[in-house]
Design an enzyme around this catalytic site. Structure first.
Site, PDB file in Angstrom:
ATOM      1  N   THR A 139       0.813  -1.233   0.000  1.00 40.89           N
ATOM      2  CA  THR A 139       0.000   0.000   0.000  1.00 40.89           C
ATOM      3  C   THR A 139       0.839   1.272   0.000  1.00 40.89           C
ATOM      4  OG1 THR A 139      -0.162  -0.367   2.373  1.00 40.89           O
ATOM      5  CG2 THR A 139      -2.084  -0.969   1.040  1.00 40.89           C
ATOM      6  N   GLY A 140       2.160   1.150   0.066  1.00 45.38           N
ATOM      7  CA  GLY A 140       3.015   2.327  -0.100  1.00 45.38           C
ATOM      8  C   GLY A 140       3.084   3.236   1.105  1.00 45.38           C
ATOM      9  N   GLY A 179      12.128  20.963   3.571  1.00 46.99           N
ATOM     10  CA  GLY A 179      12.734  19.637   3.479  1.00 46.99           C
ATOM     11  C   GLY A 179      13.711  19.564   2.318  1.00 46.99           C
ATOM     12  N   GLY A 181      15.451  17.018   1.290  1.00 38.49           N
ATOM     13  CA  GLY A 181      15.742  15.615   0.953  1.00 38.49           C
ATOM     14  C   GLY A 181      15.572  15.401  -0.542  1.00 38.49           C
ATOM     15  N   LEU A 185      14.864  18.390  -3.180  1.00 37.23           N
ATOM     16  CA  LEU A 185      15.965  18.806  -4.065  1.00 37.23           C
ATOM     17  C   LEU A 185      15.597  18.667  -5.537  1.00 37.23           C
ATOM     18  CD1 LEU A 185      19.041  17.411  -2.131  1.00 37.23           C
ATOM     19  CD2 LEU A 185      18.383  19.806  -2.416  1.00 37.23           C
ATOM     20  N   GLU A 186      14.929  17.559  -5.877  1.00 38.93           N
ATOM     21  CA  GLU A 186      14.584  17.387  -7.293  1.00 38.93           C
ATOM     22  C   GLU A 186      13.626  18.490  -7.758  1.00 38.93           C
ATOM     23  OE1 GLU A 186      15.397  12.602  -7.811  1.00 38.93           O
ATOM     24  OE2 GLU A 186      13.376  13.323  -8.149  1.00 38.93           O
ATOM     25  N   GLY A 265       9.512  13.936   4.039  1.00 38.51           N
ATOM     26  CA  GLY A 265       9.567  12.492   4.172  1.00 38.51           C
ATOM     27  C   GLY A 265       8.193  11.866   4.048  1.00 38.51           C
ATOM     28  N   LEU A 312      12.086   2.925  -1.731  1.00 37.36           N
ATOM     29  CA  LEU A 312      12.437   3.238  -3.119  1.00 37.36           C
ATOM     30  C   LEU A 312      11.681   2.269  -4.021  1.00 37.36           C
ATOM     31  CD1 LEU A 312      16.298   3.560  -2.632  1.00 37.36           C
ATOM     32  CD2 LEU A 312      14.741   5.440  -3.191  1.00 37.36           C
ATOM     33  N   HIS A 438      35.162   3.083 -23.568  1.00 38.71           N
ATOM     34  CA  HIS A 438      35.930   4.331 -23.611  1.00 38.71           C
ATOM     35  C   HIS A 438      35.522   5.145 -24.824  1.00 38.71           C
ATOM     36  CE1 HIS A 438      39.197   7.165 -23.181  1.00 38.71           C
ATOM     37  NE2 HIS A 438      39.381   7.053 -24.490  1.00 38.71           N
TER      38      HIS A 438
HETATM   39  P1  NAI Z   1      13.461  12.569   2.558  1.00 38.61           P
HETATM   40  O1  NAI Z   1      13.454  11.715   3.755  1.00 38.61           O
HETATM   41  O2  NAI Z   1      14.368  12.291   1.428  1.00 38.61           O
HETATM   42  O3  NAI Z   1      13.764  14.087   2.998  1.00 38.61           O
HETATM   43  C1  NAI Z   1      13.001  14.783   3.931  1.00 38.61           C
HETATM   44  C2  NAI Z   1      13.821  15.951   4.454  1.00 38.61           C
HETATM   45  O4  NAI Z   1      12.964  16.810   5.199  1.00 38.61           O
HETATM   46  C3  NAI Z   1      14.936  15.530   5.389  1.00 38.61           C
HETATM   47  O5  NAI Z   1      16.137  16.148   4.994  1.00 38.61           O
HETATM   48  C4  NAI Z   1      14.471  16.035   6.747  1.00 38.61           C
HETATM   49  O6  NAI Z   1      15.526  16.410   7.595  1.00 38.61           O
HETATM   50  C5  NAI Z   1      13.642  17.244   6.343  1.00 38.61           C
HETATM   51  N1  NAI Z   1      12.620  17.635   7.318  1.00 38.61           N
HETATM   52  C6  NAI Z   1      11.775  16.853   8.006  1.00 38.61           C
HETATM   53  N2  NAI Z   1      10.965  17.583   8.783  1.00 38.61           N
HETATM   54  C7  NAI Z   1      11.291  18.875   8.564  1.00 38.61           C
HETATM   55  C8  NAI Z   1      10.804  20.116   9.075  1.00 38.61           C
HETATM   56  N3  NAI Z   1       9.807  20.169   9.944  1.00 38.61           N
HETATM   57  N4  NAI Z   1      11.392  21.265   8.645  1.00 38.61           N
HETATM   58  C9  NAI Z   1      12.405  21.233   7.740  1.00 38.61           C
HETATM   59  N5  NAI Z   1      12.897  20.082   7.238  1.00 38.61           N
HETATM   60  C10 NAI Z   1      12.334  18.921   7.630  1.00 38.61           C
HETATM   61  O7  NAI Z   1      11.931  12.622   2.074  1.00 38.61           O
HETATM   62  P2  NAI Z   1      11.252  13.222   0.776  1.00 38.61           P
HETATM   63  O8  NAI Z   1      12.182  14.113   0.047  1.00 38.61           O
HETATM   64  O9  NAI Z   1       9.940  13.750   1.212  1.00 38.61           O
HETATM   65  O10 NAI Z   1      11.036  11.929  -0.112  1.00 38.61           O
HETATM   66  C11 NAI Z   1      10.139  10.914   0.340  1.00 38.61           C
HETATM   67  C12 NAI Z   1      10.522   9.564  -0.157  1.00 38.61           C
HETATM   68  O11 NAI Z   1      10.433   9.487  -1.557  1.00 38.61           O
HETATM   69  C13 NAI Z   1      11.906   9.194   0.254  1.00 38.61           C
HETATM   70  O12 NAI Z   1      11.821   7.982   0.940  1.00 38.61           O
HETATM   71  C14 NAI Z   1      12.647   9.042  -1.032  1.00 38.61           C
HETATM   72  O13 NAI Z   1      13.524   7.941  -0.981  1.00 38.61           O
HETATM   73  C15 NAI Z   1      11.559   8.842  -2.071  1.00 38.61           C
HETATM   74  N6  NAI Z   1      11.975   9.488  -3.317  1.00 38.61           N
HETATM   75  C16 NAI Z   1      12.975   8.959  -4.048  1.00 38.61           C
HETATM   76  C17 NAI Z   1      13.396   9.587  -5.190  1.00 38.61           C
HETATM   77  C18 NAI Z   1      14.543   9.012  -5.929  1.00 38.61           C
HETATM   78  O14 NAI Z   1      14.896   7.878  -5.703  1.00 38.61           O
HETATM   79  N7  NAI Z   1      15.174   9.764  -6.813  1.00 38.61           N
HETATM   80  C19 NAI Z   1      12.787  10.806  -5.673  1.00 38.61           C
HETATM   81  C20 NAI Z   1      11.796  11.319  -4.795  1.00 38.61           C
HETATM   82  C21 NAI Z   1      11.403  10.654  -3.667  1.00 38.61           C
END
Ligand code: NAI
Length: 453
Positions: A139-140, A179, A181, A185-186, A265, A312, A438
């Site tokens: 269910t994610g 956030g 994360g 960032l993306e 997150g 992931l 190469h």
């Molecule tokens: P994340 O866990 O990567 O980052 C969340 C960030 O928010 C952390 O740096 C945390 O310290 C910060 N944070 C938390 N509460 C906060 C607050 N109250 N104020 C300020 N900062 C706060 O989670 P994110 O970016 O939401 O991604 C969710 C999920 O989706 C992750 O598990 C990720 O692995 C997955 N995902 C993977 C991608 C990829 O593989 N390229 C792309 C997008 C998402």
């Protein structure tokens, strides 16, 4: 009666359904929203469609050093979003087709798990009750909404998540991202590239979570040079309309945006579908499983974000395969030793295996090789002002590769090879005797191997 009932058709659930169906099991797959789940509809895939448009746009406006000048380059967010929708539609149709070919019965409705009866699991969707021998929960996850004053009220209005941000038909002038994360960032990278003023507010003292700290820092520098603003070690205290209030070094500051992206997150989605009827063992909101993805109740499996951990898409898919193999009596188990992770910024970040910090924490002796990406000919040929690096970590005694960390274009595509080296515990000789193409950016790792005697 089905051999297998699967709740959730994300990259965990639909891959498991396909493998099980092809192996001859009778499978029913329940999905309340759209086939493909978050990944395909509002996550990995649509964000990559957007990010590629941003990359093309940036290359069009900023390629003087490569001998290209351009005028009147324009950007249409509307077209980008329409294209993204087309990509998603195609892939969802592809999954639907895959399910058909694998003889999987797809039920597009909200599923509720009912109490077990006569050894069979039961799931209700609309007015029908389905029964099966095995149940797979896929269910994610759902976004975490921190208890910040005013945040809940602003959700869906000025505060948006990964879902709405991918559908904005206009580029906001100002975007605040809570956030720093992966999602943060993306999306910050995308909107910065296409003209927004972006401010990232992150509570930790670094961006990019567990990424190699130097790579995180370099990525931050790349974006700061483009004008992105980062507030680190910042505690958000209040959100109202367009304003985010945070405390940093004891001082309260505010930033404003047309939109505020919440990317703090995600947490396992375990509520609202009758999970309690199974009395599974849980830990801090996630379902506990073993390395075959079995829960504490025989016959019930759980995979993907709902079990926490890596969260992931590719991990969920592999876990689905392991669970199905176990049902089929095929010897298999889940290994997390070499899970590649990628952040699709420009340049990309990719990593597999341990970081230096993790090895230090675990007291595992290692040899570290850090090289500038400029050692790779193709990188030099194609990059200007590049700050890419490569860090490879080897076991001090066995010389097996333990970790590989990259900041470079193509990182996402090359990380697989190094995952194989780690997972297969290739010897130093085997790795050195591997022929790399190469010129290719991946040759940087070959250079790293030859730093080891
Ligand atoms: P994340 O866990 O990567 O980052 C969340 C960030 O928010 C952390 O740096 C945390 O310290 C910060 N944070 C938390 N509460 C906060 C607050 N109250 N104020 C300020 N900062 C706060 O989670 P994110 O970016 O939401 O991604 C969710 C999920 O989706 C992750 O598990 C990720 O692995 C997955 N995902 C993977 C991608 C990829 O593989 N390229 C792309 C997008 C998402």
């Amino acid at each position: 009666m089905y051999d297998l009932m699967i709740v959730g058709a994300g990259p965990g659930g639909y891959v498991a359904a396909e493998r099980a169906g092809r192996a001859g099991l009778s499978v029913v797959l329940f999905e309340k929203d759209s086939l493909g789940g978050v990944c395909l509809n509002v996550g990995c895939i649509p964000s990559k469609a957007l990010l590629n448009s941003a990359k093309l746009y940036r290359h069009a406006v900023d390629s003087k050093a490569f001998g290209i000048t351009s005028e009147n380059v324009s950007f249409s967010q509307d077209t980008v979003v329409k294209r993204k929708r087309k990509v998603v539609r195609k892939l969802v149709a592809g999954v639907r087709n895959q399910m058909k070919e694998a003889n999987v019965e797809v039920v597009m409705a909200e599923a509720t798990i009912l109490p077990r009866e006569e050894e069979l699991f039961r799931v209700q969707a609309e007015d029908t009750v389905y029964a099966g021998k095995h149940l797979l929960i896929a269910t994610g996850s759902v976004p975490i909404v921190p208890p910040i004053t005013g945040l809940a009220d602003a959700m869906g209005k000025t505060v948006i998540t990964n879902m709405e941000i991918l559908d904005l038909t206009e580029v906001p002038e100002k975007l605040v991202v809570i956030g720093g994360g992966v999602i943060g960032l993306e999306m910050a990278c995308y909107y910065q590239s296409v003209g927004s003023e972006v401010v990232v507010v992150e509570m930790l003292d670094h961006i990019a979570g567990n990424v190699d700290p130097e790579i995180g820092k370099r990525l931050q520098n790349v974006y700061e040079k483009q004008g992105m603003v980062f507030h680190l070690s910042a505690q958000v205290t209040e959100v109202s309309d367009n304003t985010v209030k945070f405390v940093k070094d004891g001082e309260t500051q505010t930033v404003e945006g047309d939109y505020i992206l919440l990317a703090c997150g995600r947490r396992p989605a375990t509520a609202g579908f009758g999970l309690e009827n199974l009395s599974l063992e849980m830990e801090r909101g996630r379902i506990l499983v073993n390395d075959k993805l079995e829960t504490s109740v025989p016959g019930v499996y759980a995979i993907g974000d709902v079990i926490g951990g890596h969260m992931l898409a590719h991990v969920a898919s592999r876990e689905g395969e392991v669970a199905v193999n176990h049902m089929l009596g095929i010897d298999d188990k889940m290994s997390y030793a070499a899970i590649p992770s990628v952040i699709y910024t420009d340049p990309e970040v990719a990593a597999v295996g341990f970081t230096k910090e993790e090895l230090q924490e675990k007291n595992i002796p290692f040899i570290e090789v850090e090289l500038p990406m400029g050692w790779a000919g193709r990188y030099q040929a194609e990059t200007e002002r590049g700050t890419g690096i490569c860090r490879v970590l080897f076991d001090k005694e066995t010389k097996h590769m333990l970790g590989c960390h990259l900041l470079t274009p193509y990182a996402s595509e090359m990380i697989l090879a190094f995952g194989i080296m780690i997972e297969q515990k290739m010897s130093m000789d085997e790795m050195k005797r591997t022929v790399f193409p190469h010129p290719a950016v991946c040759e940087i790792v070959r250079e790293a191997l030859f730093q080891i005697n």
